[in-house]
Design an enzyme around this catalytic site. Structure first.
Site, PDB file in Angstrom:
ATOM      1  N   HIS A   7       4.873   2.148   7.379  1.00  0.00           N
ATOM      2  CA  HIS A   7       4.729   1.353   8.606  1.00  0.00           C
ATOM      3  C   HIS A   7       5.420   2.029   9.776  1.00  0.00           C
ATOM      4  O   HIS A   7       4.957   1.964  10.906  1.00  0.00           O
ATOM      5  CB  HIS A   7       5.264  -0.068   8.399  1.00  0.00           C
ATOM      6  CG  HIS A   7       6.573  -0.122   7.690  1.00  0.00           C
ATOM      7  ND1 HIS A   7       7.748   0.309   8.248  1.00  0.00           N
ATOM      8  CD2 HIS A   7       6.884  -0.545   6.447  1.00  0.00           C
ATOM      9  CE1 HIS A   7       8.736   0.145   7.387  1.00  0.00           C
ATOM     10  NE2 HIS A   7       8.241  -0.363   6.278  1.00  0.00           N
ATOM     11  N   GLY A  13       6.210  -3.332   3.131  1.00  0.00           N
ATOM     12  CA  GLY A  13       6.431  -1.960   3.575  1.00  0.00           C
ATOM     13  C   GLY A  13       7.642  -1.323   2.925  1.00  0.00           C
ATOM     14  O   GLY A  13       8.638  -1.978   2.647  1.00  0.00           O
ATOM     15  N   CYS A  14       7.556   0.002   2.644  1.00  0.00           N
ATOM     16  CA  CYS A  14       8.688   0.726   2.082  1.00  0.00           C
ATOM     17  C   CYS A  14       9.847   0.661   3.070  1.00  0.00           C
ATOM     18  O   CYS A  14       9.672   0.857   4.255  1.00  0.00           O
ATOM     19  CB  CYS A  14       8.306   2.172   1.812  1.00  0.00           C
ATOM     20  SG  CYS A  14       6.864   2.340   0.773  1.00  0.00           S
ATOM     21  N   GLY A  15      11.037   0.398   2.584  1.00  0.00           N
ATOM     22  CA  GLY A  15      12.169   0.218   3.476  1.00  0.00           C
ATOM     23  C   GLY A  15      12.173  -1.193   4.054  1.00  0.00           C
ATOM     24  O   GLY A  15      12.999  -1.543   4.859  1.00  0.00           O
ATOM     25  N   GLN A  16      11.232  -2.019   3.604  1.00  0.00           N
ATOM     26  CA  GLN A  16      11.061  -3.414   3.993  1.00  0.00           C
ATOM     27  C   GLN A  16      10.723  -3.552   5.467  1.00  0.00           C
ATOM     28  O   GLN A  16      11.558  -3.424   6.348  1.00  0.00           O
ATOM     29  CB  GLN A  16      12.307  -4.226   3.651  1.00  0.00           C
ATOM     30  CG  GLN A  16      12.014  -5.722   3.546  1.00  0.00           C
ATOM     31  CD  GLN A  16      13.192  -6.467   2.962  1.00  0.00           C
ATOM     32  OE1 GLN A  16      14.226  -6.581   3.612  1.00  0.00           O
ATOM     33  NE2 GLN A  16      13.049  -6.964   1.759  1.00  0.00           N
TER      34      GLN A  16
END
Length: 303
Positions: free
Chosen positions: A204, A131-134
Site C-alpha cells: 500500500h 496491508g503489510c505493515g498494517q
C-alpha cells in the site's frame, strides 16, 4: 555494501519528467534503506547480510497528527502525497504547499494552502486493512469509490505480448527484494515501458508513492498498467481506481473483496502472473489474448 545512491536506485526509480506548475515543494529526505546485520545460518556459520530498514513516519497535516506509516522510506514525500490523494483527503495536488520530512524526528509535515475542509469528518472512521505493515484506510475513501470513472474497454486495453514483456521487465529488475527480501515492489507501465518503480515494506505504501509521483508530474492513469508483487486486496484495487488505472497485474492472487470491487468498477485484474503464466480474474474484455506469443528468450532460458 552499496552506496546510498545505489540503494535509492534499487528501491525507487522513475522516468525524469517535468513537475506540474502547481506541484508542492518537497524536501529530499535521505535515509538508510538497508542495514547490515550478522546472522547464523543452518550450518552454524556466521556471516553478514542486508535487511530492509523499516521506520515509522508520523504524518502531520497542517499541524494535526494524521497517521503513522511504517515505511522503507525510499521516497517519503511522494508516499505522503499519494496517501493524501488515495485517501480523498485532498482532491488535487495543488492544494498542498509543501511536504517536509525529517527523519531525525520521524515526521512528515504537510502544509496546505487553505486547509482541508471537513478533515475531522473525513478521518473519523478508520479501517485497519490487510496491508503489510498494517495499513489504514479512512472510511470516506471507500464511500467515494462509486464516483470513480475509468476508461472504457475500447479505450484502455492490453495484449498478451505487452503483458509478457511487463513480466519479463519485473523479473529482470535488480531490486531490494532480490538483495535483502522482506519488501513489496510496485511499478507503473505505459505499454511495456516502465515509468516508475517503488519498493516498500508494504504494498500500500508503494502504490501511494506511485500515486504521488503521478500527481507531481501530471501523469494520467487511463492508459497505464499497474504492477504489484502483492496480493490484490480491496485496498489495492481501490487505490488503483483512484489513480485512474484500469488494469492491474499481480505476481500474487486476489481476494474475494478485491475481485468484487474490480468487477463493480470494470477493472481488469491479472494474478499469479510470472513468466508465461497468468490468470485473468476480471475484465477480460480489455485483454487481447494471443496464446501463440512466446515468452521473451531470457525468461524461457530460466525455466
Amino acid at each position: 555494501m552499496p552506496s546510498f545512491e545505489d540503494e535509492a536506485s534499487l528501491a525507487f526509480a522513475a522516468l525524469p519528467l517535468p513537475r506540474r506548475p502547481d506541484a508542492p515543494r518537497l524536501s529530499h529526505a535521505r535515509g538508510e534503506l538497508l542495514r547490515r546485520i550478522e546472522i547464523v545460518d543452518q550450518h552454524g556459520e556466521r556471516r553478514d547480510i542486508d535487511i530492509p530498514s523499516e521506520r515509522p513516519l508520523t504524518v502531520f497535516l497542517d499541524k494535526r497528527e494524521l497517521v503513522t506509516l511504517m515505511t522503507l522510506g525510499a521516497s517519503p514525500e511522494l508516499l505522503v502525497l499519494g496517501y493524501l490523494l488515495n485517501q480523498n483527503l485532498i482532491a488535487r495536488v495543488g492544494e498542498v504547499e509543501s511536504i517536509d520530512v525529517d527523519w531525525s524526528v520521524e515526521a512528515a509535515a504537510i502544509k496546505t494552502h487553505a486547509g482541508v475542509t471537513g478533515l475531522a469528518e473525513k478521518t473519523a472512521r478508520r479501517v485497519v486493512t490487510t496491508g503489510c505493515g498494517q495499513g489504514t484506510v479512512f472510511g470516506d475513501a471507500m464511500a467515494q469509490i462509486d464516483a470513480v470513472r475509468l476508461p472504457s474497454a475500447q479505450a484502455a486495453r492490453i495484449d498478451q505480448g505487452t503483458l509478457l514483456r511487463i513480466l519479463e521487465s519485473m523479473r529482470a529488475r535488480d531490486n531490494v527484494h532480490r538483495q535483502a527480501g522482506s519488501v513489496h515492489g510496485c511499478a507503473l507501465f505505459s505499454g511495456s515501458d516502465m515509468l516508475v518503480f517503488v519498493e516498500d515494506v508494504g504494498r500500500h505504501n508503494a502504490i501511494d508513492t506511485i500515486a504521488g509521483w503521478m500527481a507531481m508530474h501530471g501523469v494520467s492513469g487511463g492508459d497505464k498498467v499497474f504492477y504489484t508483487t502483492g496480493r490484490l486486496t480491496s485496498e489495492m484495487v481501490m487505490k488503483s481506481a483512484h489513480m485512474g488505472v484500469p488494469i492491474i497485474v499481480s505476481r500474487n492472487g486476489v481476494t474475494a473483496m478485491g475481485h468484487e470491487l474490480a468487477v463493480r468498477l470494470g477493472m481488469t485484474l491479472f494474478g499469479r502472473a510470472a513468466n508465461r503464466h497468468f490468470l485473468c480474474y476480471s475484465g477480460a474484455e480489455r485483454f487481447d489474448a494471443q496464446p501463440q506469443v512466446q515468452e521473451p528468450a531470457r525468461a524461457l532460458a530460466d525455466e
